[in-house]
Design a protein around this motif. Structure first.
Motif, short mmCIF file in Angstrom:
data_model
loop_
_atom_site.label_atom_id
_atom_site.label_comp_id
_atom_site.label_asym_id
_atom_site.label_seq_id
_atom_site.Cartn_x
_atom_site.Cartn_y
_atom_site.Cartn_z
N SER A 312 -7.48 -23.91 26.65
CA SER A 312 -7.54 -22.42 26.46
C SER A 312 -7.62 -21.98 25.24
CB SER A 312 -6.59 -21.67 27.10
OG SER A 312 -5.21 -21.97 26.75
N GLU A 313 -7.90 -20.65 24.61
CA GLU A 313 -7.96 -20.30 23.19
C GLU A 313 -6.61 -19.58 23.27
OE1 GLU A 313 -12.20 -19.18 21.70
OE2 GLU A 313 -11.74 -18.14 23.57
N ASP A 314 -6.08 -19.22 22.04
CA ASP A 314 -5.11 -18.30 21.67
C ASP A 314 -5.34 -16.98 22.24
OD1 ASP A 314 -7.00 -18.39 19.47
OD2 ASP A 314 -5.43 -17.15 18.63
N ILE A 315 -4.14 -16.12 22.95
CA ILE A 315 -4.44 -15.14 23.75
C ILE A 315 -3.50 -14.05 22.96
CG2 ILE A 315 -4.31 -13.92 26.03
CD1 ILE A 315 -6.28 -16.16 25.80
N HIS A 316 -4.16 -12.89 22.64
CA HIS A 316 -3.30 -11.65 22.18
C HIS A 316 -3.47 -10.79 23.60
CE1 HIS A 316 -2.94 -12.88 18.08
NE2 HIS A 316 -4.35 -13.78 18.53
N ASP A 317 -2.36 -9.85 23.81
CA ASP A 317 -2.54 -9.03 24.91
C ASP A 317 -1.68 -7.74 24.42
OD1 ASP A 317 -2.94 -7.37 27.27
OD2 ASP A 317 -2.17 -8.96 28.50
N ILE A 318 -2.31 -6.55 24.05
CA ILE A 318 -1.57 -5.48 23.96
C ILE A 318 -1.64 -4.51 25.04
CG2 ILE A 318 -1.25 -3.45 22.12
CD1 ILE A 318 -2.68 -5.05 20.02
N GLY A 319 -0.46 -3.77 25.41
CA GLY A 319 -0.43 -2.91 26.49
C GLY A 319 0.34 -1.82 26.19
N ALA A 320 0.16 -0.52 26.89
CA ALA A 320 0.88 0.68 26.61
C ALA A 320 0.95 1.48 27.73
CB ALA A 320 0.06 1.51 25.35
N ARG A 321 2.11 2.30 27.85
CA ARG A 321 2.48 2.91 29.13
C ARG A 321 3.13 4.01 28.78
NH1 ARG A 321 3.45 1.44 34.62
NH2 ARG A 321 4.93 2.89 35.84
N ILE A 322 2.82 5.42 29.41
CA ILE A 322 3.38 6.44 29.03
C ILE A 322 3.71 6.97 30.82
CG2 ILE A 322 1.17 7.99 28.94
CD1 ILE A 322 2.77 9.82 27.10
N SER A 323 4.98 7.52 30.87
CA SER A 323 5.20 7.89 32.22
C SER A 323 6.20 9.28 31.97
CB SER A 323 5.78 6.88 32.82
OG SER A 323 7.27 6.54 32.12
N ILE A 324 6.28 9.99 33.34
CA ILE A 324 7.38 10.92 33.43
C ILE A 324 7.81 10.96 34.70
CG2 ILE A 324 5.59 12.58 34.07
CD1 ILE A 324 7.01 14.91 32.90
N GLN A 325 9.06 11.07 34.67
CA GLN A 325 9.85 10.90 36.12
C GLN A 325 10.93 11.98 36.43
OE1 GLN A 325 12.13 7.48 36.76
NE2 GLN A 325 12.89 7.56 34.77
N ASP A 326 11.01 12.44 37.54
CA ASP A 326 12.04 13.44 38.09
C ASP A 326 13.13 12.80 38.85
OD1 ASP A 326 13.68 15.73 39.34
OD2 ASP A 326 11.99 17.01 38.82
N GLU A 327 14.19 12.75 38.05
CA GLU A 327 15.36 11.88 38.86
C GLU A 327 15.80 12.60 39.85
OE1 GLU A 327 17.60 11.30 35.10
OE2 GLU A 327 16.70 9.38 34.84
N VAL A 328 15.55 14.06 39.94
CA VAL A 328 16.22 14.61 40.98
C VAL A 328 15.47 14.61 42.33
CG1 VAL A 328 17.20 16.78 41.99
CG2 VAL A 328 17.50 16.03 39.47
N ALA A 329 14.01 15.04 42.00
CA ALA A 329 13.16 15.00 43.23
C ALA A 329 12.72 13.61 43.52
CB ALA A 329 12.00 15.92 42.81
N GLY A 330 12.79 12.53 42.64
CA GLY A 330 12.65 11.34 42.97
C GLY A 330 11.09 10.93 43.15
N TRP A 331 10.49 11.52 41.99
CA TRP A 331 9.08 11.18 41.90
C TRP A 331 8.61 10.94 40.45
CZ3 TRP A 331 6.22 13.75 38.17
CH2 TRP A 331 6.78 14.90 37.70
#
Length: 375
Positions: A312-331
């Motif tokens: 195999s070749e050398d592998i680079h993997d970049i990821g990103a994630r943005i989220s919002i959650q309501d801890e009271v309503a559970g979503w």
């Protein structure tokens, strides 16, 4: 002291079907498949592998001083493994053969092993630990039964045995950094490995044993939380894994290409690195926003021994994630991206029956949305 016993029985049935003509793809014009023209030769693999395992183990810890502990452990294993299976084709035509039953095996193997571990830990302070251990390990023997056109690839692979030496250090710095480090040396006997052997049809993959091999390595892991809403994790490892002694055959069948002492072991990248940064930001009394960036690097590595195209070749993997959650309503709702730079490096490769490289590439950049709701 802890004493125990383990008993297990399992049966694994495998039924695979491979469209040989499409896999070889030598009977049709470029851009098409033989099955497009009604040319189909299928290969069916049907196997059953039954295992009975019995084990007894003991574990004890000895507190020789307020900050010094010694651990002693041992395990006895007794295994019986039975295999029955065959490979057939649905036509009178197969490369180098006449169809019908191509590969058949019916065998029973028994193995016993005693593995042990001696370890010591010393705590110079409440937030730090120095440890070391010497241990032996045992990996059960197995019947290789992949879908192959050559009976020489099938057979029993001897158990793998390991003697492992490791020392490490863990500490907490300034109440915000957790640092873990370790160095290790592994000595293998009969290490199980993917290998390519010769056959009338060309190179064929199988599972075999390397008489002697070793791995030297080191790893560092750091977890930092400089504030209540930000944390950073970093990890890096180094491996020097090589063959020390090799046979020139697998169950009497010559290797496809020469392997010499000093060649790298399979699935052993010299350097791997990973990083994750996470920022959490309250938006309201119940809403929490999160931004995460990740990066992973894996050095080039060998996939199969005795195959110059299996890497195999050398592998680079970049990821990103943005989220919002309501801890009271559970979503929660999140937007994420994987392989941000859309790299297409080779993650896997091997020689096919025609002597060319069959390979797989990184998954292309992907963007997704994830929504969850828990009541």
């Amino acid at each position: 002291m802890i004493l125990g016993a383990v008993y297990g029985r399992d049966t694994i049935d495998v039924n695979d079907e491979l469209l040989l003509t499409d896999t070889l793809n030598i009977l049709s014009p470029a851009g098409s498949r033989p099955s497009d023209f009604g040319i189909e030769v299928t290969q069916s693999t049907n196997t059953r592998q039954q295992t009975r395992s019995l084990g007894f183990y003991a574990h004890s810890e000895w507190y020789l001083a307020p900050r010094f502990t010694v651990t002693l452990a041992g395990r006895y294993t007794n295994e019986r493994r039975r295999f029955i299976g065959n490979v057939t084709v649905n036509s009178g035509y197969i490369i180098g053969g006449s169809g019908g039953v191509v590969v058949q095996n019916n065998d029973v193997q028994k193995e016993t092993d005693f593995s042990w571990r001696v370890g010591a830990e010393y705590k110079p302070s409440e937030n730090s630990l120095i440890y070391g251990s010497i241990a032996t390990g045992f990996k059960s023997g197995v019947f290789f039964s992949g879908p192959v056109p050559d009976p020489s690839a099938w057979g029993y692979v001897e158990p793998e045995k390991l003697t492992a030496y490791e020392v490490g250090f863990k500490t907490e710095l300034f109440n915000i950094v957790q640092l873990n480090t370790a160095i290790f040396h592994y000595d293998y006997k009969n290490k199980q490995s993917n290998l390519f052997i010769t056959s009338p049809f060309g190179p064929v993959a199988t599972l075999g044993s390397i008489p002697k091999s070793r791995t030297n390595g080191a790893e560092i892991e750091m977890l930092m939380r400089p504030s209540d809403n930000f944390n950073l994790s970093l990890g890096v490892s180094y491996l020097d894994a090589e063959v020390r002694r090799i046979s020139d055959n697998v169950r009497g069948i010559p290797l496809f290409s020469t392997v010499i002492p000093g060649d790298s072991l399979t699935q052993s990248p010299t350097v791997t690195f990973n990083m994750a940064a996470t920022l959490e930001q309250p938006i309201s009394n119940s809403l929490l926003g999160t931004l995460q960036l990740t990066y992973a690097y894996t050095d080039e590595m060998v996939q199969f021994l005795s195959d110059p195209l299996a890497n195999s070749e050398d592998i680079h993997d970049i990821g990103a994630r943005i989220s919002i959650q309501d801890e009271v309503a559970g979503w929660s709702a999140a937007l994420f991206v994987r392989n941000l730079l859309d790299d297409d490096r080779r993650t896997f490769g091997y020689s096919n029956l025609l002597g060319n490289r069959t390979f797989a590439l990184q998954r292309p950049r992907s963007v997704g949305v994830q929504i969850r709701w828990e009541r």
